[in-house]
Design a protein around this motif. Structure first.
Motif, PDB file in Angstrom:
ATOM      1  N   LEU A  73       0.821  -1.209   0.000  1.00  0.00           N
ATOM      2  CA  LEU A  73       0.000   0.000   0.000  1.00  0.00           C
ATOM      3  C   LEU A  73       0.853   1.256   0.000  1.00  0.00           C
ATOM      4  N   VAL A  74       1.930   1.224   0.786  1.00  0.00           N
ATOM      5  CA  VAL A  74       2.827   2.380   0.819  1.00  0.00           C
ATOM      6  C   VAL A  74       3.482   2.573  -0.537  1.00  0.00           C
ATOM      7  N   MET A  75       3.855   1.490  -1.184  1.00  0.00           N
ATOM      8  CA  MET A  75       4.441   1.592  -2.522  1.00  0.00           C
ATOM      9  C   MET A  75       3.447   2.189  -3.511  1.00  0.00           C
ATOM     10  N   LEU A  76       2.175   1.777  -3.424  1.00  0.00           N
ATOM     11  CA  LEU A  76       1.156   2.290  -4.339  1.00  0.00           C
ATOM     12  C   LEU A  76       0.884   3.768  -4.097  1.00  0.00           C
ATOM     13  N   VAL A  77       0.776   4.166  -2.838  1.00  0.00           N
ATOM     14  CA  VAL A  77       0.497   5.567  -2.557  1.00  0.00           C
ATOM     15  C   VAL A  77       1.689   6.444  -2.923  1.00  0.00           C
ATOM     16  N   ARG A  78       2.904   5.888  -2.808  1.00  0.00           N
ATOM     17  CA  ARG A  78       4.079   6.648  -3.239  1.00  0.00           C
ATOM     18  C   ARG A  78       4.047   6.886  -4.751  1.00  0.00           C
ATOM     19  N   LEU A  79       3.699   5.857  -5.502  1.00  0.00           N
ATOM     20  CA  LEU A  79       3.590   6.011  -6.943  1.00  0.00           C
ATOM     21  C   LEU A  79       2.499   7.011  -7.315  1.00  0.00           C
ATOM     22  N   ALA A  80       1.392   6.986  -6.580  1.00  0.00           N
ATOM     23  CA  ALA A  80       0.303   7.937  -6.845  1.00  0.00           C
ATOM     24  C   ALA A  80       0.749   9.370  -6.579  1.00  0.00           C
ATOM     25  N   ILE A  81       1.463   9.573  -5.477  1.00  0.00           N
ATOM     26  CA  ILE A  81       1.953  10.915  -5.149  1.00  0.00           C
ATOM     27  C   ILE A  81       2.955  11.384  -6.200  1.00  0.00           C
ATOM     28  N   LEU A  82       3.853  10.490  -6.612  1.00  0.00           N
ATOM     29  CA  LEU A  82       4.849  10.853  -7.618  1.00  0.00           C
ATOM     30  C   LEU A  82       4.187  11.230  -8.946  1.00  0.00           C
ATOM     31  N   LEU A  83       3.175  10.467  -9.345  1.00  0.00           N
ATOM     32  CA  LEU A  83       2.472  10.781 -10.587  1.00  0.00           C
ATOM     33  C   LEU A  83       1.760  12.124 -10.485  1.00  0.00           C
ATOM     34  N   ALA A  84       1.132  12.372  -9.348  1.00  0.00           N
ATOM     35  CA  ALA A  84       0.458  13.657  -9.151  1.00  0.00           C
ATOM     36  C   ALA A  84       1.449  14.811  -9.205  1.00  0.00           C
ATOM     37  N   VAL A  85       2.619  14.617  -8.610  1.00  0.00           N
ATOM     38  CA  VAL A  85       3.638  15.672  -8.595  1.00  0.00           C
ATOM     39  C   VAL A  85       4.139  15.959 -10.005  1.00  0.00           C
ATOM     40  N   VAL A  86       4.459  14.904 -10.752  1.00  0.00           N
ATOM     41  CA  VAL A  86       4.994  15.090 -12.100  1.00  0.00           C
ATOM     42  C   VAL A  86       3.991  15.807 -12.998  1.00  0.00           C
ATOM     43  N   LEU A  87       2.721  15.445 -12.896  1.00  0.00           N
ATOM     44  CA  LEU A  87       1.703  16.061 -13.744  1.00  0.00           C
ATOM     45  C   LEU A  87       1.331  17.462 -13.282  1.00  0.00           C
ATOM     46  N   HIS A  88       1.493  17.726 -11.996  1.00  0.00           N
ATOM     47  CA  HIS A  88       1.081  19.024 -11.460  1.00  0.00           C
ATOM     48  C   HIS A  88       2.160  20.087 -11.634  1.00  0.00           C
ATOM     49  N   LEU A  89       3.408  19.678 -11.731  1.00  0.00           N
ATOM     50  CA  LEU A  89       4.502  20.638 -11.862  1.00  0.00           C
ATOM     51  C   LEU A  89       4.350  21.560 -13.075  1.00  0.00           C
ATOM     52  N   PRO A  90       4.080  21.043 -14.284  1.00  0.00           N
ATOM     53  CA  PRO A  90       3.914  21.963 -15.416  1.00  0.00           C
ATOM     54  C   PRO A  90       2.734  22.911 -15.253  1.00  0.00           C
ATOM     55  N   ILE A  91       1.673  22.463 -14.562  1.00  0.00           N
ATOM     56  CA  ILE A  91       0.501  23.309 -14.371  1.00  0.00           C
ATOM     57  C   ILE A  91       0.842  24.486 -13.462  1.00  0.00           C
ATOM     58  N   ILE A  92       1.640  24.249 -12.418  1.00  0.00           N
ATOM     59  CA  ILE A  92       2.076  25.353 -11.559  1.00  0.00           C
ATOM     60  C   ILE A  92       3.045  26.256 -12.312  1.00  0.00           C
ATOM     61  N   HIS A  93       3.813  25.667 -13.219  1.00  0.00           N
ATOM     62  CA  HIS A  93       4.819  26.447 -13.944  1.00  0.00           C
ATOM     63  C   HIS A  93       4.183  27.517 -14.834  1.00  0.00           C
ATOM     64  N   PHE A  94       3.014  27.237 -15.392  1.00  0.00           N
ATOM     65  CA  PHE A  94       2.413  28.174 -16.333  1.00  0.00           C
ATOM     66  C   PHE A  94       2.066  29.520 -15.704  1.00  0.00           C
ATOM     67  N   PRO A  95       1.322  29.587 -14.572  1.00  0.00           N
ATOM     68  CA  PRO A  95       1.087  30.906 -13.962  1.00  0.00           C
ATOM     69  C   PRO A  95       2.364  31.559 -13.459  1.00  0.00           C
ATOM     70  N   THR A  96       3.356  30.746 -13.091  1.00  0.00           N
ATOM     71  CA  THR A  96       4.632  31.311 -12.670  1.00  0.00           C
ATOM     72  C   THR A  96       5.316  32.032 -13.825  1.00  0.00           C
ATOM     73  N   ARG A  97       5.355  31.367 -14.976  1.00  0.00           N
ATOM     74  CA  ARG A  97       5.939  32.004 -16.157  1.00  0.00           C
ATOM     75  C   ARG A  97       5.136  33.232 -16.579  1.00  0.00           C
ATOM     76  N   LYS A  98       3.817  33.149 -16.442  1.00  0.00           N
ATOM     77  CA  LYS A  98       2.967  34.296 -16.784  1.00  0.00           C
ATOM     78  C   LYS A  98       3.273  35.492 -15.894  1.00  0.00           C
ATOM     79  N   ALA A  99       3.515  35.234 -14.592  1.00  0.00           N
ATOM     80  CA  ALA A  99       3.865  36.327 -13.685  1.00  0.00           C
ATOM     81  C   ALA A  99       5.194  36.962 -14.076  1.00  0.00           C
TER      82      ALA A  99
END
Length: 449
Positions: free
Chosen positions: A320-346
């Motif tokens: 379970l810990v391995m699965l939740v770690r993979l889920a968190i990692l996937l969320a982080v990788v996909l969310h990073l570019p989304i945060i980057h866009f308003p940052t670049r816009k600023a």
């Protein structure tokens, strides 16, 4: 998508009378309405609220106590809802639909630059926390799938090397795109991943015995001497508690997303959007409280500043810990570019103003931002440092100080009125909490060094 007021930003503040408020509210309702339902708006705002801060809340509870943490979390969430109310009121009275432009309405160009700079620093800090999570969790995820006797100290278990590879191979190609609308749908997965994380924390409470084992063979004396570690503490007062409120402020910050979601809401009104915010903040409060409580009751004072790392110590190679770690990692990788866009816009607003799109500047800003964030993540030893510094500075400004300050400036009230006192209290609380937390954090750094 956010839309800007057609009249532009006024360099000098002008008070808003009742007629202007009615006209602006009517304009907002007819022009800026969208097709998002109430439920989808709640879901979108919760996705904006819940992020990497959930990994540091158990550590915050360990250093403030169960009751102390619960009171602080309730206060921060309530103030977050109140500051959203102030932003929505200003939005309804002015027709402005972005945080930066509200700063411009209140204090002219200086206010707009100040808000844009604060959002830039906040988002760089947020991206740094995601990068730190990748640096620490990616090697652990790979190790968990390898045999216990595999070769140690190999490159694919080196956090900085893996971080650079993921940034170049995945984050950079996604972040450099001029439009990234299709990734907006994937951000909704982040909420499910965080909810899954909270469920796993609750389930694993009964998988780890207390006292926590120090090694494979404990003597009776060692066990009995550790029994006191299994007693939950209601209140804790340490200098590490200075990280609690900044981490909470970091965790509840969604104010840059409130106004765009307001614009896309079907049949938009201040009351309807306030209900969206109240429901989203309340549900996030429950998920945060549950994950922090059960994480603390599992590890007590042994909890690390990043909760998943604690499971590696006491519950290695758990499915379970391995699965939740993979889920968190996937969320982080996909969310990073989304945060980057308003940052670049600023950055583009600060540097390029209203110049037309240029691939050269677009690419240079993208590479510069990712390089800065990458260096911060590599050289930051602990994620709580990012939570503490960013949370005590930019997060408290965006969450507390700016909404109260803009409201005092643009909606004059009698000095002793309830509205004016509430707005002033929000500003004072934000300043005091930010300065006090930052000072204690700096002092603790000096003592540790």
């Amino acid at each position: 998508m956010s839309r800007h007021d057609s009249t532009g930003i006024q360099s000098d503040y002008q008070p808003i009378d009742d007629r202007d408020a009615e006209e602006s509210t009517h304009l907002l309702g007819t022009v800026q309405g969208g097709n998002s339902s109430f439920k989808s708006s709640v879901f979108n705002l919760m996705s904006a609220i819940m992020g990497s801060g959930i990994l540091g809340l158990a550590y915050a509870m360990a250093n403030t106590g169960i009751v102390g943490f619960s009171i602080l979390l309730l206060i921060v969430s309530s103030l977050a809802a109140y500051s959203v109310h102030l932003l929505l009121t200003l939005c309804g009275q002015t027709g402005v639909s972005s945080y930066e432009d509200l700063g411009g309405r209140a204090f002219g160009r200086f206010g707009k630059i100040l808000v844009a700079s604060t959002i830039l620093i906040q988002n760089v800090g947020a991206m740094s926390t995601y990068m730190v999570i990748l640096k620490t969790e990616f090697p652990a995820a790979i190790s968990s799938f390898l045999s216990p006797d595999h070769e140690r100290a190999v490159w694919y278990e080196n956090g900085p090397i893996l971080l650079i590879l993921v940034t170049v191979a995945v984050v950079l190609p996604l972040a450099i795109l001029p439009k990234i609308g299709f990734l907006g749908y994937t951000s909704s997965l982040a909420f499910f991943f965080m909810f899954f994380f909270a469920v796993v924390v609750v389930v694993k409470k009964w998988s780890i015995p207390c006292p926590l084992p120090v090694n494979a063979t404990l003597s009776l004396y060692e066990v009995s001497s550790n029994l006191s570690e299994c007693t939950p503490k209601l209140f804790v007062f340490t200098n590490k508690g200075a990280y609690a409120v900044p981490t909470m402020a970091f965790s509840f910050l969604c104010h840059t997303a409130v106004l765009p979601i307001y614009c896309e809401l079907k049949r938009p009104s201040q009351k309807r959007m306030q209900n969206v915010a109240n429901v989203s903040i309340s549900l996030s409060f429950l998920v945060y409280l549950i994950s922090a409580l059960f994480g603390y009751l599992t590890f007590f004072d042994k909890v690390e500043s990043e909760l998943l790392l604690t499971y590696d110590i006491y519950l290695p190679r758990d499915l379970l810990v391995m699965l939740v770690r993979l889920a968190i990692l996937l969320a982080v990788v996909l969310h990073l570019p989304i945060i980057h866009f308003p940052t670049r816009k600023a950055v583009q607003k600060l540097v390029m103003a209203d110049r037309p799109f240029s691939w050269v500047s677009h690419t240079v800003i993208t590479l510069a931002l990712l390089t800065v964030v990458l260096l911060l993540a590599i050289f930051v030893p602990d994620i709580r440092n990012v939570f503490g510094v960013v949370g005590s500075t930019t997060s408290t400004c965006l969450l507390f100080v700016f909404p109260g300050l803009f409201s005092l400036r643009m909606r004059p009230h009698p000095l002793l009125s309830v509205a004016a006192l509430g707005e002033l209290a929000l500003v004072v609380i934000g300043i005091l909490v930010g300065l006090l937390s930052l000072c204690i954090i700096i002092v603790s750094w000096a003592q540790n060094s």
